[in-house]
Design a protein around this motif. Sequence first.
Motif, PDB file in Angstrom:
ATOM      1  N   ARG A 138       0.148  -9.896 -10.409  1.00 56.85           N
ATOM      2  CA  ARG A 138      -0.247  -8.776  -9.556  1.00 56.85           C
ATOM      3  C   ARG A 138       0.091  -9.049  -8.090  1.00 56.85           C
ATOM      4  NH1 ARG A 138      -5.275  -6.805  -7.306  1.00 56.85           N
ATOM      5  NH2 ARG A 138      -5.422  -4.543  -7.520  1.00 56.85           N
ATOM      6  N   ARG A 139       0.586  -8.009  -7.434  1.00 61.96           N
ATOM      7  CA  ARG A 139       0.879  -8.014  -6.001  1.00 61.96           C
ATOM      8  C   ARG A 139       2.057  -8.909  -5.640  1.00 61.96           C
ATOM      9  NH1 ARG A 139      -2.932  -5.301  -3.316  1.00 61.96           N
ATOM     10  NH2 ARG A 139      -2.137  -6.045  -1.325  1.00 61.96           N
ATOM     11  N   MET A 140       2.940  -9.145  -6.592  1.00 63.40           N
ATOM     12  CA  MET A 140       4.135  -9.940  -6.322  1.00 63.40           C
ATOM     13  C   MET A 140       5.393  -9.081  -6.169  1.00 63.40           C
ATOM     14  SD  MET A 140       3.638 -13.191  -5.826  1.00 63.40           S
ATOM     15  CE  MET A 140       2.257 -12.701  -4.804  1.00 63.40           C
ATOM     16  N   GLY A 141       5.251  -7.755  -6.204  1.00 64.51           N
ATOM     17  CA  GLY A 141       6.374  -6.875  -5.890  1.00 64.51           C
ATOM     18  C   GLY A 141       7.010  -6.166  -7.063  1.00 64.51           C
ATOM     19  N   LYS A 142       6.407  -6.272  -8.253  1.00 66.69           N
ATOM     20  CA  LYS A 142       6.995  -5.652  -9.441  1.00 66.69           C
ATOM     21  C   LYS A 142       7.126  -4.139  -9.274  1.00 66.69           C
ATOM     22  CE  LYS A 142       4.081  -5.199 -12.730  1.00 66.69           C
ATOM     23  NZ  LYS A 142       3.816  -3.738 -12.552  1.00 66.69           N
ATOM     24  N   THR A 143       6.051  -3.469  -8.902  1.00 66.24           N
ATOM     25  CA  THR A 143       6.082  -2.005  -8.806  1.00 66.24           C
ATOM     26  C   THR A 143       6.969  -1.547  -7.656  1.00 66.24           C
ATOM     27  OG1 THR A 143       3.864  -1.878  -9.765  1.00 66.24           O
ATOM     28  CG2 THR A 143       4.662   0.070  -8.627  1.00 66.24           C
ATOM     29  N   ASN A 144       6.976  -2.284  -6.557  1.00 67.37           N
ATOM     30  CA  ASN A 144       7.877  -1.940  -5.450  1.00 67.37           C
ATOM     31  C   ASN A 144       9.330  -2.019  -5.893  1.00 67.37           C
ATOM     32  OD1 ASN A 144       5.853  -1.447  -3.612  1.00 67.37           O
ATOM     33  ND2 ASN A 144       5.896  -3.510  -2.723  1.00 67.37           N
ATOM     34  N   LEU A 145       9.654  -3.017  -6.709  1.00 61.41           N
ATOM     35  CA  LEU A 145      11.019  -3.122  -7.230  1.00 61.41           C
ATOM     36  C   LEU A 145      11.366  -1.891  -8.064  1.00 61.41           C
ATOM     37  CD1 LEU A 145      13.572  -4.878  -7.563  1.00 61.41           C
ATOM     38  CD2 LEU A 145      12.493  -5.881  -9.593  1.00 61.41           C
ATOM     39  N   LEU A 146      10.437  -1.448  -8.896  1.00 60.13           N
ATOM     40  CA  LEU A 146      10.681  -0.253  -9.712  1.00 60.13           C
ATOM     41  C   LEU A 146      10.907   0.972  -8.833  1.00 60.13           C
ATOM     42  CD1 LEU A 146       8.058  -0.682 -12.589  1.00 60.13           C
ATOM     43  CD2 LEU A 146      10.505  -1.167 -12.667  1.00 60.13           C
ATOM     44  N   HIS A 147      10.135   1.090  -7.765  1.00 61.21           N
ATOM     45  CA  HIS A 147      10.315   2.236  -6.860  1.00 61.21           C
ATOM     46  C   HIS A 147      11.710   2.232  -6.243  1.00 61.21           C
ATOM     47  CE1 HIS A 147       6.431   4.198  -6.962  1.00 61.21           C
ATOM     48  NE2 HIS A 147       5.791   3.068  -6.704  1.00 61.21           N
ATOM     49  N   THR A 148      12.205   1.057  -5.849  1.00 59.98           N
ATOM     50  CA  THR A 148      13.551   1.019  -5.263  1.00 59.98           C
ATOM     51  C   THR A 148      14.601   1.425  -6.290  1.00 59.98           C
ATOM     52  OG1 THR A 148      13.928  -1.340  -5.762  1.00 59.98           O
ATOM     53  CG2 THR A 148      12.861  -0.812  -3.666  1.00 59.98           C
ATOM     54  N   TRP A 149      14.377   1.069  -7.546  1.00 58.09           N
ATOM     55  CA  TRP A 149      15.327   1.463  -8.590  1.00 58.09           C
ATOM     56  C   TRP A 149      15.300   2.974  -8.795  1.00 58.09           C
ATOM     57  CZ3 TRP A 149      15.776  -2.400 -13.248  1.00 58.09           C
ATOM     58  CH2 TRP A 149      16.060  -3.677 -12.753  1.00 58.09           C
ATOM     59  N   ILE A 150      14.106   3.547  -8.835  1.00 58.89           N
ATOM     60  CA  ILE A 150      13.983   4.997  -9.035  1.00 58.89           C
ATOM     61  C   ILE A 150      14.651   5.747  -7.881  1.00 58.89           C
ATOM     62  CG2 ILE A 150      12.340   6.917  -9.154  1.00 58.89           C
ATOM     63  CD1 ILE A 150      10.381   4.914 -10.518  1.00 58.89           C
ATOM     64  N   LEU A 151      14.354   5.327  -6.656  1.00 59.88           N
ATOM     65  CA  LEU A 151      14.932   5.990  -5.484  1.00 59.88           C
ATOM     66  C   LEU A 151      16.457   5.883  -5.487  1.00 59.88           C
ATOM     67  CD1 LEU A 151      12.372   4.833  -2.772  1.00 59.88           C
ATOM     68  CD2 LEU A 151      12.698   7.177  -3.590  1.00 59.88           C
ATOM     69  N   SER A 152      16.968   4.728  -5.897  1.00 61.96           N
ATOM     70  CA  SER A 152      18.420   4.541  -5.922  1.00 61.96           C
ATOM     71  C   SER A 152      19.079   5.432  -6.967  1.00 61.96           C
ATOM     72  CB  SER A 152      18.751   3.077  -6.198  1.00 61.96           C
ATOM     73  OG  SER A 152      18.236   2.243  -5.189  1.00 61.96           O
ATOM     74  N   LEU A 153      18.469   5.525  -8.138  1.00 64.34           N
ATOM     75  CA  LEU A 153      19.049   6.358  -9.197  1.00 64.34           C
ATOM     76  C   LEU A 153      18.935   7.848  -8.871  1.00 64.34           C
ATOM     77  CD1 LEU A 153      17.844   4.358 -12.322  1.00 64.34           C
ATOM     78  CD2 LEU A 153      20.143   4.413 -11.322  1.00 64.34           C
ATOM     79  N   ILE A 154      17.849   8.228  -8.196  1.00 63.99           N
ATOM     80  CA  ILE A 154      17.735   9.614  -7.727  1.00 63.99           C
ATOM     81  C   ILE A 154      18.829   9.904  -6.702  1.00 63.99           C
ATOM     82  CG2 ILE A 154      16.326  11.204  -6.369  1.00 63.99           C
ATOM     83  CD1 ILE A 154      13.844  10.001  -7.674  1.00 63.99           C
ATOM     84  N   GLU A 155      19.032   8.980  -5.774  1.00 68.24           N
ATOM     85  CA  GLU A 155      20.073   9.136  -4.756  1.00 68.24           C
ATOM     86  C   GLU A 155      21.449   9.223  -5.401  1.00 68.24           C
ATOM     87  OE1 GLU A 155      21.833   9.286  -0.878  1.00 68.24           O
ATOM     88  OE2 GLU A 155      19.776   9.604  -1.587  1.00 68.24           O
ATOM     89  N   GLY A 156      21.692   8.375  -6.408  1.00 64.53           N
ATOM     90  CA  GLY A 156      22.982   8.398  -7.088  1.00 64.53           C
ATOM     91  C   GLY A 156      23.256   9.715  -7.786  1.00 64.53           C
TER      92      GLY A 156
END
Length: 271
Positions: free
Chosen positions: A88-106
């Motif tokens: 917990r709190r090691m950045g897992k969910t933040n990593l997922l958010h960056t992936w979602i934002l990148s794929l939406i942008e793509g």
Amino acid sequence: RHPERVVNEKFTHGLSTALGGCRVVPTNSRGLFLQVAYTRPQITKLETQSLDLSQQPGALHVPIGQTQRGPLWLSIVDMDSVLIGGTRRMGKTNLLHTWILSLIEGGETLLVLWDGKDGTEFGRYNGQSNLLYVDDLADGLQHLTGELARRKTLFKAMNVNALPAYNAKSKAKLAPLALIVDEAALIPDDLQGALSRIIAVGGAYGVHPVIATQRPDADAVQSVLKANLATRIALPVASHHDSQVILGHTGAEKLPKTKGRLLMIWEARKR
């Protein structure tokens, strides 16, 4: 008495492995001493950086992190299927958010999202084009199962067995699909079978699951799921056992307990 044993292939291979892959060449099989010069590489400090979508190499690429050579992006298609684990709190969910934002942008990937937290994480994306957020994972799996069946029929009619081959022949292109699940521990038992089937056969039809968990134990990540997820990412974990479950070997328990630090297995190689 037997210097040839010191410089045989097995020994030099083991020494090379211990030195991080440095080449070891025996030059004198009759000598009694083996001297190896080795300089530890300088490791520069990696700075945390915000997501910069202008650096995205392609529409299907997502950010992995900052390396000594610069930002690392990988295609969701090349990674195929992904298991992400970390405490917990090691950045897992933040990593997922960056992936979602990148794929939406793509704009070239269809996304199906489930966070198991009543929408507190992924609900914010509801209404985005080319994206399906589901409160109930059963609805998302039913949607994907139906899409797999549709694509299977299309592939059979076109006499192909993979998405690139289909898109090369068909005028009506099919987009890759990414299923992103934020917490494997919250997946209901009665859905494990359907999810396992999607993971096992989805890659050929362009369905790429990303399964994340903050409880990387045998109960949260069943062996049938773990065995079929080709790419593994481990953020800092509490024990060597947790690292073993995610990566197949220890090491992630030794990562600095700093948000975002990770180890990765991709194309059967540790990175």
